[in-house]
Design a protein around this motif. Structure first.
Motif, PDB file in Angstrom:
ATOM      1  N   ALA A 190       0.550  -1.198  -0.367  1.00  8.26           N
ATOM      2  CA  ALA A 190       0.090   0.094   0.221  1.00  8.26           C
ATOM      3  C   ALA A 190       1.007   1.310   0.068  1.00  8.26           C
ATOM      4  O   ALA A 190       1.733   1.332   0.691  1.00  8.26           O
ATOM      5  CB  ALA A 190      -0.861   0.138   1.005  1.00  8.26           C
ATOM      6  N   GLU A 191       0.272   2.193  -0.427  1.00  5.40           N
ATOM      7  CA  GLU A 191       1.200   3.898  -0.357  1.00  5.40           C
ATOM      8  C   GLU A 191       1.598   4.632   1.239  1.00  5.40           C
ATOM      9  O   GLU A 191       0.824   4.301   1.839  1.00  5.40           O
ATOM     10  CB  GLU A 191      -0.326   4.511  -0.964  1.00  5.40           C
ATOM     11  CG  GLU A 191      -0.628   4.611  -2.490  1.00  5.40           C
ATOM     12  CD  GLU A 191      -1.154   4.912  -3.358  1.00  5.40           C
ATOM     13  OE1 GLU A 191      -1.609   5.573  -2.926  1.00  5.40           O
ATOM     14  OE2 GLU A 191      -0.737   6.046  -4.194  1.00  5.40           O
ATOM     15  N   ARG A 219       2.241   5.677   4.122  1.00  6.67           N
ATOM     16  CA  ARG A 219       1.041   7.539   3.782  1.00  6.67           C
ATOM     17  C   ARG A 219       2.034   8.318   5.607  1.00  6.67           C
ATOM     18  O   ARG A 219       2.117   7.835   5.754  1.00  6.67           O
ATOM     19  CB  ARG A 219      -0.639   6.729   5.077  1.00  6.67           C
ATOM     20  CG  ARG A 219      -1.325   6.022   3.854  1.00  6.67           C
ATOM     21  CD  ARG A 219      -2.486   5.349   4.327  1.00  6.67           C
ATOM     22  NE  ARG A 219      -3.532   6.423   4.836  1.00  6.67           N
ATOM     23  CZ  ARG A 219      -4.223   6.523   3.365  1.00  6.67           C
ATOM     24  NH1 ARG A 219      -3.875   6.053   1.779  1.00  6.67           N
ATOM     25  NH2 ARG A 219      -5.364   7.361   3.565  1.00  6.67           N
ATOM     26  N   LYS A 267      -3.993  10.225   5.547  1.00 10.79           N
ATOM     27  CA  LYS A 267      -3.180  10.978   3.681  1.00 10.79           C
ATOM     28  C   LYS A 267      -2.140  10.399   2.826  1.00 10.79           C
ATOM     29  O   LYS A 267      -1.327   9.494   3.683  1.00 10.79           O
ATOM     30  CB  LYS A 267      -2.641  12.602   3.835  1.00 10.79           C
ATOM     31  CG  LYS A 267      -3.713  13.476   4.516  1.00 10.79           C
ATOM     32  CD  LYS A 267      -2.959  14.709   4.765  1.00 10.79           C
ATOM     33  CE  LYS A 267      -4.141  15.848   5.339  1.00 10.79           C
ATOM     34  NZ  LYS A 267      -3.619  16.928   5.545  1.00 10.79           N
ATOM     35  N   ALA A 268      -1.991  10.050   1.783  1.00  7.42           N
ATOM     36  CA  ALA A 268      -1.342   9.220   1.359  1.00  7.42           C
ATOM     37  C   ALA A 268       0.107   9.992   0.852  1.00  7.42           C
ATOM     38  O   ALA A 268      -0.501  10.924  -0.338  1.00  7.42           O
ATOM     39  CB  ALA A 268      -1.942   7.565   0.696  1.00  7.42           C
TER      40      ALA A 268
END
Length: 358
Positions: free
Chosen positions: A316-317, A319, A325-326
């Motif tokens: 996953a990105e 954060r 927020k990513a």
């Protein structure tokens, strides 16, 4: 033949074990290097932001965001430039510009009651202004413009009085001629007194010229922090341009930042909408909303291991902002083959908070 086959299988097993071990070693080393870089990068930025606003944090909010007209005689091209008078400026959410003075004194500025030909007549005294200090001058007649100057005579300076007798000079001066620096005792040519705006604070037909002077000490900085080519870069905007940037840390992929405002006046930042990446770009005509309530800056540093992994290791990105927020990672999946770590801090602006209490 059987012995040869056994030997080859043994060599293959040893090679596989060595390859696996070496891969893990490289991964561990790369991750450790990236973690060290991230910690150092955040520490450097945090230390700079904690000093933001030193020398002018207690000024009237009407002057915050005024366009500072500045000049640097040598070492900077262009020599004449401008910038907004803000303790911290966030540009495009990923660049920080931090302005701070260097004076060890808790000096909040003084008023001048008249100005002409580089001489400021002080309303009370010139205490706190030394020859060699860099000051920001504001004008009562136009709060949108300020002037950056170099003091050539201040506290402790003398002038020739009546009868040729030396007496204390009660004014603050910013001349173009050489002066004796309070800090080095040497004769120096002023670096910052020049350009087409050098006399902009002088009085005229309708005004004597009145306003405030704020001392930034003799070595102020306006450090610009940005990420370039996976490096955290920094340069002093007051003396240099971006071509003089130096690398502070490696393996830094991204940096993001946002302001923290005490919008409701309760003395703290306790709501999500009090964090914003509202921009104040150079030359912008937009109002500097809520800058008198600015209390903190949140900064997040994303570091990436230099080791490319054969398999995807990040699903996953990454954060920031407590996971709300990513970081933007792009449309392809190449970024998933690297390891990441986020370093984040909400940094209080101590000088600004102190100035709000004045």
């Amino acid at each position: 033949m059987i012995g040869l086959a056994i030997g080859l299988l043994t060599l293959l097993a040893i090679y596989h074990l060595f390859s696996t071990s070496e891969g893990r070693r490289r991964t561990t080393a790369a991750v450790s290097q990236a973690q060290t870089a991230g910690a150092l990068a955040l520490f450097a930025i945090e230390r700079d932001i904690r000093s933001a606003g030193l020398g002018f944090a207690g000024m009237d909010p009407a002057y915050l965001g005024c366009t500072v007209q500045a000049f640097k005689r040598t070492g900077r091209d262009p020599a004449q430039y401008t910038f907004p008078l803000l303790p911290v400026q966030i540009v495009d959410r990923n660049e920080l510009r931090v302005l701070t003075g260097s004076s060890p004194n808790m000096f909040i500025g003084a008023r001048y009651s008249a100005s002409a030909s580089g001489v400021f007549t002080m309303e009370r005294s010139n205490a706190g202004f030394q020859a060699g200090d860099v000051v920001v001058g504001t004008s009562d007649t136009d709060a949108s413009k300020c002037l950056l100057m170099e003091v050539t005579a201040g506290a402790g300076s003398s002038i020739t009085g009546p009868g040729g007798v030396a007496e204390d000079d009660p004014s603050v001066r910013h001349m173009a001629t050489a002066y004796t620096s309070f800090y080095t005792g040497a004769s120096v040519v002023p670096e910052r007194n020049g350009g087409s705006y050098v006399d902009m604070l002088d009085g005229g037909a309708t005004s004597l010229g009145e306003g405030w002077l704020f001392s930034l000490g003799n070595r102020p900085t306006r450090n610009v922090w940005r990420v370039q080519n996976n490096q955290l870069m920094r340069y002093n905007f007051l003396d240099e341009t971006d071509t003089k940037g130096v690398a502070v840390a490696e393996d830094v992929l991204q940096m993001v930042a946002e302001y923290g405002f005490d919008k409701d006046g309760n003395g703290k930042i306790d709501k999500d909408d009090e964090w914003t990446s509202f921009n104040v770009d150079p030359g912008s005509t937009s109002p500097v909303a809520n800058m008198d309530r600015l209390m903190a800056v949140r900064v997040a540093i994303l570091v990436r291991s230099s080791q490319y992994e054969r398999d995807e290791v990040t699903a996953a990105e990454p954060r920031w902002a407590n996971g709300s927020k990513a970081f933007p990672m792009g449309s392809d999946d190449e970024w998933k083959h690297f390891r990441y770590r986020v370093y984040e801090s909400a940094i209080p602006l101590r000088n600004t908070i102190w100035g709000q209490q004045q």
